[in-house]
Design a protein around this motif. Structure first.
Motif, PDB file in Angstrom:
ATOM      1  N   VAL A  91     -46.741  52.398 -21.101  1.00  0.00           N
ATOM      2  CA  VAL A  91     -45.723  53.426 -21.335  1.00  0.00           C
ATOM      3  C   VAL A  91     -44.853  53.585 -20.086  1.00  0.00           C
ATOM      4  O   VAL A  91     -43.629  53.734 -20.187  1.00  0.00           O
ATOM      5  CB  VAL A  91     -46.381  54.769 -21.735  1.00  0.00           C
ATOM      6  CG1 VAL A  91     -45.357  55.890 -21.781  1.00  0.00           C
ATOM      7  CG2 VAL A  91     -47.074  54.636 -23.087  1.00  0.00           C
TER       8      VAL A  91
ATOM      9  N   ILE B  91     -42.234  50.884 -20.094  1.00  0.00           N
ATOM     10  CA  ILE B  91     -41.169  51.150 -21.065  1.00  0.00           C
ATOM     11  C   ILE B  91     -40.276  52.290 -20.564  1.00  0.00           C
ATOM     12  O   ILE B  91     -39.053  52.236 -20.665  1.00  0.00           O
ATOM     13  CB  ILE B  91     -41.770  51.515 -22.444  1.00  0.00           C
ATOM     14  CG1 ILE B  91     -42.616  50.347 -22.958  1.00  0.00           C
ATOM     15  CG2 ILE B  91     -40.675  51.870 -23.440  1.00  0.00           C
ATOM     16  CD1 ILE B  91     -43.470  50.703 -24.160  1.00  0.00           C
ATOM     17  N   ARG B  92     -40.918  53.301 -19.984  1.00  0.00           N
ATOM     18  CA  ARG B  92     -40.180  54.444 -19.448  1.00  0.00           C
ATOM     19  C   ARG B  92     -39.195  53.989 -18.355  1.00  0.00           C
ATOM     20  O   ARG B  92     -38.030  54.349 -18.398  1.00  0.00           O
ATOM     21  CB  ARG B  92     -41.193  55.432 -18.882  1.00  0.00           C
ATOM     22  CG  ARG B  92     -40.664  56.791 -18.610  1.00  0.00           C
ATOM     23  CD  ARG B  92     -41.792  57.670 -18.070  1.00  0.00           C
ATOM     24  NE  ARG B  92     -42.643  58.248 -19.098  1.00  0.00           N
ATOM     25  CZ  ARG B  92     -43.980  58.258 -19.089  1.00  0.00           C
ATOM     26  NH1 ARG B  92     -44.646  57.705 -18.080  1.00  0.00           N
ATOM     27  NH2 ARG B  92     -44.645  58.836 -20.055  1.00  0.00           N
TER      28      ARG B  92
ATOM     29  N   ALA C 230     -38.004  51.016 -17.999  1.00  0.00           N
ATOM     30  CA  ALA C 230     -36.991  50.166 -18.631  1.00  0.00           C
ATOM     31  C   ALA C 230     -35.921  51.008 -19.325  1.00  0.00           C
ATOM     32  O   ALA C 230     -34.778  50.589 -19.458  1.00  0.00           O
ATOM     33  CB  ALA C 230     -37.645  49.223 -19.630  1.00  0.00           C
ATOM     34  N   MET C 231     -36.292  52.222 -19.761  1.00  0.00           N
ATOM     35  CA  MET C 231     -35.328  53.090 -20.455  1.00  0.00           C
ATOM     36  C   MET C 231     -34.414  53.830 -19.483  1.00  0.00           C
ATOM     37  O   MET C 231     -33.406  54.398 -19.895  1.00  0.00           O
ATOM     38  CB  MET C 231     -36.063  54.107 -21.316  1.00  0.00           C
ATOM     39  CG  MET C 231     -36.655  53.495 -22.563  1.00  0.00           C
ATOM     40  SD  MET C 231     -37.106  54.766 -23.759  1.00  0.00           S
ATOM     41  CE  MET C 231     -35.485  55.331 -24.300  1.00  0.00           C
ATOM     42  N   THR C 232     -34.787  53.878 -18.212  1.00  0.00           N
ATOM     43  CA  THR C 232     -34.025  54.722 -17.295  1.00  0.00           C
ATOM     44  C   THR C 232     -33.358  53.918 -16.182  1.00  0.00           C
ATOM     45  O   THR C 232     -32.581  54.473 -15.424  1.00  0.00           O
ATOM     46  CB  THR C 232     -34.953  55.772 -16.642  1.00  0.00           C
ATOM     47  OG1 THR C 232     -36.124  55.116 -16.155  1.00  0.00           O
ATOM     48  CG2 THR C 232     -35.362  56.836 -17.634  1.00  0.00           C
TER      49      THR C 232
ATOM     50  N   GLU D 111     -31.684  49.966 -15.242  1.00  0.00           N
ATOM     51  CA  GLU D 111     -31.281  48.669 -15.785  1.00  0.00           C
ATOM     52  C   GLU D 111     -32.055  47.506 -15.157  1.00  0.00           C
ATOM     53  O   GLU D 111     -32.400  46.537 -15.835  1.00  0.00           O
ATOM     54  CB  GLU D 111     -29.770  48.472 -15.656  1.00  0.00           C
ATOM     55  CG  GLU D 111     -29.231  47.097 -16.047  1.00  0.00           C
ATOM     56  CD  GLU D 111     -29.776  46.527 -17.375  1.00  0.00           C
ATOM     57  OE1 GLU D 111     -30.020  47.302 -18.320  1.00  0.00           O
ATOM     58  OE2 GLU D 111     -29.995  45.293 -17.440  1.00  0.00           O
TER      59      GLU D 111
ATOM     60  N   PHE E  52     -38.464  43.925 -17.600  1.00  0.00           N
ATOM     61  CA  PHE E  52     -39.297  44.062 -18.794  1.00  0.00           C
ATOM     62  C   PHE E  52     -38.839  43.104 -19.883  1.00  0.00           C
ATOM     63  O   PHE E  52     -39.643  42.453 -20.549  1.00  0.00           O
ATOM     64  CB  PHE E  52     -39.234  45.510 -19.296  1.00  0.00           C
ATOM     65  CG  PHE E  52     -40.114  45.773 -20.495  1.00  0.00           C
ATOM     66  CD1 PHE E  52     -41.488  45.860 -20.354  1.00  0.00           C
ATOM     67  CD2 PHE E  52     -39.578  45.931 -21.761  1.00  0.00           C
ATOM     68  CE1 PHE E  52     -42.311  46.103 -21.439  1.00  0.00           C
ATOM     69  CE2 PHE E  52     -40.389  46.170 -22.863  1.00  0.00           C
ATOM     70  CZ  PHE E  52     -41.760  46.262 -22.703  1.00  0.00           C
ATOM     71  N   ARG E  53     -37.516  43.028 -20.071  1.00  0.00           N
ATOM     72  CA  ARG E  53     -36.935  42.158 -21.105  1.00  0.00           C
ATOM     73  C   ARG E  53     -37.372  40.711 -20.884  1.00  0.00           C
ATOM     74  O   ARG E  53     -37.835  40.039 -21.808  1.00  0.00           O
ATOM     75  CB  ARG E  53     -35.413  42.279 -21.024  1.00  0.00           C
ATOM     76  CG  ARG E  53     -34.630  41.298 -21.863  1.00  0.00           C
ATOM     77  CD  ARG E  53     -33.159  41.722 -21.962  1.00  0.00           C
ATOM     78  NE  ARG E  53     -32.486  41.800 -20.680  1.00  0.00           N
ATOM     79  CZ  ARG E  53     -31.929  42.901 -20.166  1.00  0.00           C
ATOM     80  NH1 ARG E  53     -31.965  44.041 -20.822  1.00  0.00           N
ATOM     81  NH2 ARG E  53     -31.314  42.870 -19.006  1.00  0.00           N
TER      82      ARG E  53
ATOM     83  N   ILE F  44     -41.301  40.371 -21.447  1.00  0.00           N
ATOM     84  CA  ILE F  44     -41.802  40.557 -22.811  1.00  0.00           C
ATOM     85  C   ILE F  44     -41.336  39.417 -23.729  1.00  0.00           C
ATOM     86  O   ILE F  44     -42.094  38.961 -24.588  1.00  0.00           O
ATOM     87  CB  ILE F  44     -41.407  41.957 -23.372  1.00  0.00           C
ATOM     88  CG1 ILE F  44     -42.345  42.382 -24.489  1.00  0.00           C
ATOM     89  CG2 ILE F  44     -39.984  42.024 -23.861  1.00  0.00           C
ATOM     90  CD1 ILE F  44     -43.672  42.866 -24.041  1.00  0.00           C
ATOM     91  N   THR F  45     -40.120  38.933 -23.529  1.00  0.00           N
ATOM     92  CA  THR F  45     -39.657  37.837 -24.391  1.00  0.00           C
ATOM     93  C   THR F  45     -40.267  36.513 -23.950  1.00  0.00           C
ATOM     94  O   THR F  45     -40.983  35.874 -24.717  1.00  0.00           O
ATOM     95  CB  THR F  45     -38.112  37.732 -24.411  1.00  0.00           C
ATOM     96  OG1 THR F  45     -37.617  37.705 -23.075  1.00  0.00           O
ATOM     97  CG2 THR F  45     -37.491  38.885 -25.156  1.00  0.00           C
TER      98      THR F  45
ATOM     99  N   PHE G  83     -41.863  35.166 -27.314  1.00  0.00           N
ATOM    100  CA  PHE G  83     -41.437  33.809 -27.690  1.00  0.00           C
ATOM    101  C   PHE G  83     -42.625  32.851 -27.713  1.00  0.00           C
ATOM    102  O   PHE G  83     -42.647  31.894 -28.490  1.00  0.00           O
ATOM    103  CB  PHE G  83     -40.358  33.288 -26.733  1.00  0.00           C
ATOM    104  CG  PHE G  83     -39.066  34.059 -26.806  1.00  0.00           C
ATOM    105  CD1 PHE G  83     -38.840  35.017 -27.788  1.00  0.00           C
ATOM    106  CD2 PHE G  83     -38.045  33.820 -25.891  1.00  0.00           C
ATOM    107  CE1 PHE G  83     -37.643  35.728 -27.852  1.00  0.00           C
ATOM    108  CE2 PHE G  83     -36.848  34.521 -25.953  1.00  0.00           C
ATOM    109  CZ  PHE G  83     -36.657  35.475 -26.928  1.00  0.00           C
TER     110      PHE G  83
ATOM    111  N   PHE H  32     -42.191  43.487 -33.082  1.00  0.00           N
ATOM    112  CA  PHE H  32     -42.322  44.210 -31.809  1.00  0.00           C
ATOM    113  C   PHE H  32     -41.718  45.616 -31.941  1.00  0.00           C
ATOM    114  O   PHE H  32     -42.303  46.606 -31.494  1.00  0.00           O
ATOM    115  CB  PHE H  32     -41.621  43.413 -30.694  1.00  0.00           C
ATOM    116  CG  PHE H  32     -41.441  44.155 -29.407  1.00  0.00           C
ATOM    117  CD1 PHE H  32     -42.501  44.315 -28.522  1.00  0.00           C
ATOM    118  CD2 PHE H  32     -40.205  44.686 -29.057  1.00  0.00           C
ATOM    119  CE1 PHE H  32     -42.325  44.992 -27.319  1.00  0.00           C
ATOM    120  CE2 PHE H  32     -40.020  45.363 -27.862  1.00  0.00           C
ATOM    121  CZ  PHE H  32     -41.094  45.528 -26.993  1.00  0.00           C
TER     122      PHE H  32
ATOM    123  N   ILE I 150     -43.846  48.936 -31.203  1.00  0.00           N
ATOM    124  CA  ILE I 150     -43.490  49.779 -30.057  1.00  0.00           C
ATOM    125  C   ILE I 150     -43.041  51.156 -30.558  1.00  0.00           C
ATOM    126  O   ILE I 150     -43.342  52.185 -29.936  1.00  0.00           O
ATOM    127  CB  ILE I 150     -42.429  49.109 -29.151  1.00  0.00           C
ATOM    128  CG1 ILE I 150     -42.488  49.714 -27.749  1.00  0.00           C
ATOM    129  CG2 ILE I 150     -41.044  49.220 -29.686  1.00  0.00           C
ATOM    130  CD1 ILE I 150     -41.540  49.060 -26.763  1.00  0.00           C
TER     131      ILE I 150
END
Lengths: 195, 195
Positions: free
Chosen positions: B112, B115-116, B118-120, B122, B128-129, B132-133, B138, B155, B159
């Motif tokens: 979490v 993700i937190r 990654a949300m706040t 860039e 994270f992007r 995770i990919t 992938f 995903f 999520i």
């Protein structure tokens, strides 16, 4: 409870300023009390205006919440869009609506901001939780006679896609077309709504 | 590139301290360069240790990322769990795995937190992007020969459910049993994986 001494001089009820002050008061009251316990009367008191004036500007508490948080769309606007029309196209309507509302940064950002605060602050989480369930998800679920758990699974799918597409910007989902996503997601949502 | 002067006195290669310093260096390098551009060699340089020592502690870059972010499980552990076993039970295995890993606060919180951020932020979102990919989604998609868009829809579903269940704590999904959620979600995931 109103204290005229605290009123700003020269402010007339019904001015643009009044609406802004009601919204500022609403943000304070929602943050403090959450969505469920906030009342139109309490917000009017906080803004030092007559409750009738609050009702004049905002039909419902949910509408006031949406305006206070600058949400692009109110539950009152979403409900008929989702509930009216053929039931077998319900999921497609809902998926398209969510993809369209979140496509433009100016309508998406207030929503993302709300989720972001809910993720970092328990008070904001409680406010968001009460609003999203009582003012939106349970309303939709009850109109459609779908169990609450199923609408929350659908909510999970859509909020996760918005997160992956616009916040995390994972490829290829970030660049996928609306039609591609509708084709992929609508059957999922339709299944949750079929009981 | 190593500067022995910056080494802490008395530190021996292979000590617990060394592992911690490699992880601290990894966090700095991942944050600065993202997951894709970070290298074992660059992290070794930042930690002022031999790259062989980094390989000794961490099999792969993805494993090092998981350790640096205190993730409860590495992509190397997830892949066989998901890919091995009957294909028609793949979705159920995956949904149970995610629900179990996120059930306990100590294994959920680092996820979490990631993700937190990654949300706040860039930079955190990019990190994270890429992780995770490229290190997870992938890999799973390519082993299963599923298009990348479909694994990202899956995903998004999972999520979003973790968010609704544990962060927003919407009821009734927060109190639903693992079995109830598997029954509801596994057919969705199975459909995304059936092409």
């Amino acid at each position: 409870m109103t204290e005229p001494a605290r009123r700003r001089p020269g402010r007339r009820p019904g001015s643009a300023d009044t609406r802004g002050e009601i919204l500022a008061a609403a943000r304070r009251v929602f943050a403090e009390k959450g969505f469920d316990k906030a009342t139109v009367r309490g917000i009017a008191r906080e803004a030092q205006v007559d409750p009738a004036l609050v009702h004049h500007y905002f039909d419902t508490k949910a509408g006031m919440f949406a305006a206070a948080m600058q949400l692009p769309i109110t539950p009152q606007q979403i409900l008929p869009l989702v509930v009216e029309g053929p039931r077998e196209q319900l999921a497609e309507r809902l998926v398209r609506l969510i993809l369209r509302v979140t496509a433009a940064p100016e309508t998406r950002e207030p929503l993302v901001a709300l989720i972001r605060s809910a993720m970092t602050n328990e008070q904001a989480a409680a406010m968001f939780r009460e609003f999203i369930t009582n003012a939106l998800l349970f309303q939709v679920a009850d109109r459609l006679e779908v169990p609450h758990l199923r609408i929350e699974a659908a909510f999970g799918q859509m909020i996760g896609v918005v997160l992956a597409r616009y916040v995390l910007r994972l490829e290829p989902i970030a660049s996928a077309s609306e039609d591609e996503l509708v084709e992929l997601l609508a059957p999922t949502i339709q299944r949750y709504f079929s009981v």
